[in-house]
Design an enzyme around this catalytic site. Structure first.
Site, PDB file in Angstrom:
ATOM      1  N   HIS A  41       0.843  -1.209   0.000  1.00 12.99           N
ATOM      2  CA  HIS A  41       0.000   0.000   0.000  1.00 12.99           C
ATOM      3  C   HIS A  41       0.876   1.257   0.000  1.00 12.99           C
ATOM      4  CE1 HIS A  41      -2.669  -2.949   2.258  1.00 12.99           C
ATOM      5  NE2 HIS A  41      -3.449  -2.587   1.268  1.00 12.99           N
ATOM      6  N   GLY A 151      -2.817  -2.162  -6.901  1.00 14.79           N
ATOM      7  CA  GLY A 151      -1.680  -3.072  -7.045  1.00 14.79           C
ATOM      8  C   GLY A 151      -1.960  -4.188  -8.043  1.00 14.79           C
ATOM      9  N   SER A 190      -2.271  -8.251   3.389  1.00 13.18           N
ATOM     10  CA  SER A 190      -2.739  -8.086   4.780  1.00 13.18           C
ATOM     11  C   SER A 190      -3.049  -9.448   5.385  1.00 13.18           C
ATOM     12  CB  SER A 190      -3.990  -7.211   4.821  1.00 13.18           C
ATOM     13  OG  SER A 190      -3.728  -5.982   4.190  1.00 13.18           O
ATOM     14  N   ARG A 191      -3.363 -10.434   4.536  1.00 12.29           N
ATOM     15  CA  ARG A 191      -3.732 -11.759   5.053  1.00 12.29           C
ATOM     16  C   ARG A 191      -2.516 -12.588   5.474  1.00 12.29           C
ATOM     17  NH1 ARG A 191      -7.936 -10.885   1.050  1.00 12.29           N
ATOM     18  NH2 ARG A 191      -9.962 -11.098   2.075  1.00 12.29           N
TER      19      ARG A 191
END
Ligand code: PAF
Length: 286
Positions: A41, A151, A190-191
């Site tokens: 990000h 992205g 994020s996972r």
């Protein structure tokens, strides 16, 4: 940095920012996110910062893109840390709205992007891209004319968003940005925090498999089945990995390639490690 919670607050702050001094870089750069921000990000924010006179980030875990068996309630959240990351990247404006602000009582309009939304991720997660397309259309409508940064890790999402911006004639330039990887090759997500140390180490089979297929393609292997098989065997060598799909598809239509893979073909995978689902991809020929 101004943090807003409502559409009205966001628009007032945006208008003030854009009315400020004209610079060589014009306009608003928008970075839509679901928070729990990582280096991927931040690379989008830096690109927006370099190209736009004002940068806005949205932080919103969008419920409509999660299916009943997805991880909406346990999706990681840390707003304080996210705001620090935004401030450190020189972001001007953040929108972190409530669910009711984005989906007010009675909201019933959805955006659906047709066949592109129904294969690969769309087939594995029915309705997912309708949720993405609907929220991204709303975020574009809130932001007004802008450059939107996304992205390449979510390659199909990027294609769906490009298509919706084109089909709905939205005043948005959609900018795709490269995948950011951990030093050992794992695509940032994020996972990734859900992975146990053992799963984390076996997840490296994904980027390794993609790299091997990419190297084989550079060495002249063009047969689509052989390239898919290379990736699959590397992933299946990891006992905890459950590949959902290994796809080698046309980059415009996402139709699976039957014969030879030319430059630009999209090699993509989804792999489950217990409750965690990871995706990754590479575009053959760069
Ligand atoms: O990629 C994401 O984080 C989300 O799908 C997006 C584009 C912010 C829409 O909720």
């Amino acid at each position: 940095m101004i943090v807003t919670r409502t559409v009205a607050e966001f628009r007032a702050a945006r208008d003030e920012l854009l009315a400020g001094g004209q610079t060589a870089r014009e306009g608003l750069g928008l970075v839509p996110t679901m928070g729990y921000l990582h280096e991927g990000h931040r690379s989008l924010m830096r690109r927006a910062r370099a190209e736009c006179s004002a940068v806005a980030v949205t932080i919103f875990v969008n419920p409509t893109q999660f299916g009943p068996n997805d991880d909406f309630t346990r999706y990681p959240r840390d707003e304080a840390r996210d705001l620090e990351a935004c401030a450190a990247e020189g972001v001007d404006l953040v929108l972190a709205p409530s669910i009711e602000e984005i989906y007010p009582e009675g909201a019933c309009t959805t955006v659906s992007v047709g066949p592109l939304s129904r294969v690969l991720e769309g087939a594995a997660r029915p309705g997912h891209f309708d949720g993405v397309a609907t929220v991204v259309t709303k975020l574009f409508a809130i932001a007004g004319p802008c450059r939107g940064y996304f992205g390449q890790k979510d390659a199909q999402q990027l294609m769906v968003i490009r298509r919706l911006a084109r089909d709905l004639v939205l005043p948005v330039d959609v900018v795709g940005c490269p995948i950011i990887r951990e030093p050992d090759g794992l695509a940032m997500s994020s996972r990734n925090v859900y992975l146990s140390p053992e799963e984390r180490s076996q997840a490296l089979g994904i980027s390794r498999g993609l790299r091997q297929a990419e190297a084989a393609w550079v060495d002249g292997v063009r047969d689509a089945d052989s390239l898919r098989a290379l990736v699959r065997s590397e992933i299946e060598a990891q006992p905890l990995a459950r590949p959902e799909y290994v796809s080698l598809a046309d980059t415009e239509t996402l139709e699976e390639l039957a014969g030879l893979a030319g430059p630009g073909a999209l090699l993509s995978v989804a792999v489950r490690f217990a409750g965690t689902r990871l995706i990754d991809n590479v575009v053959l020929g760069g």
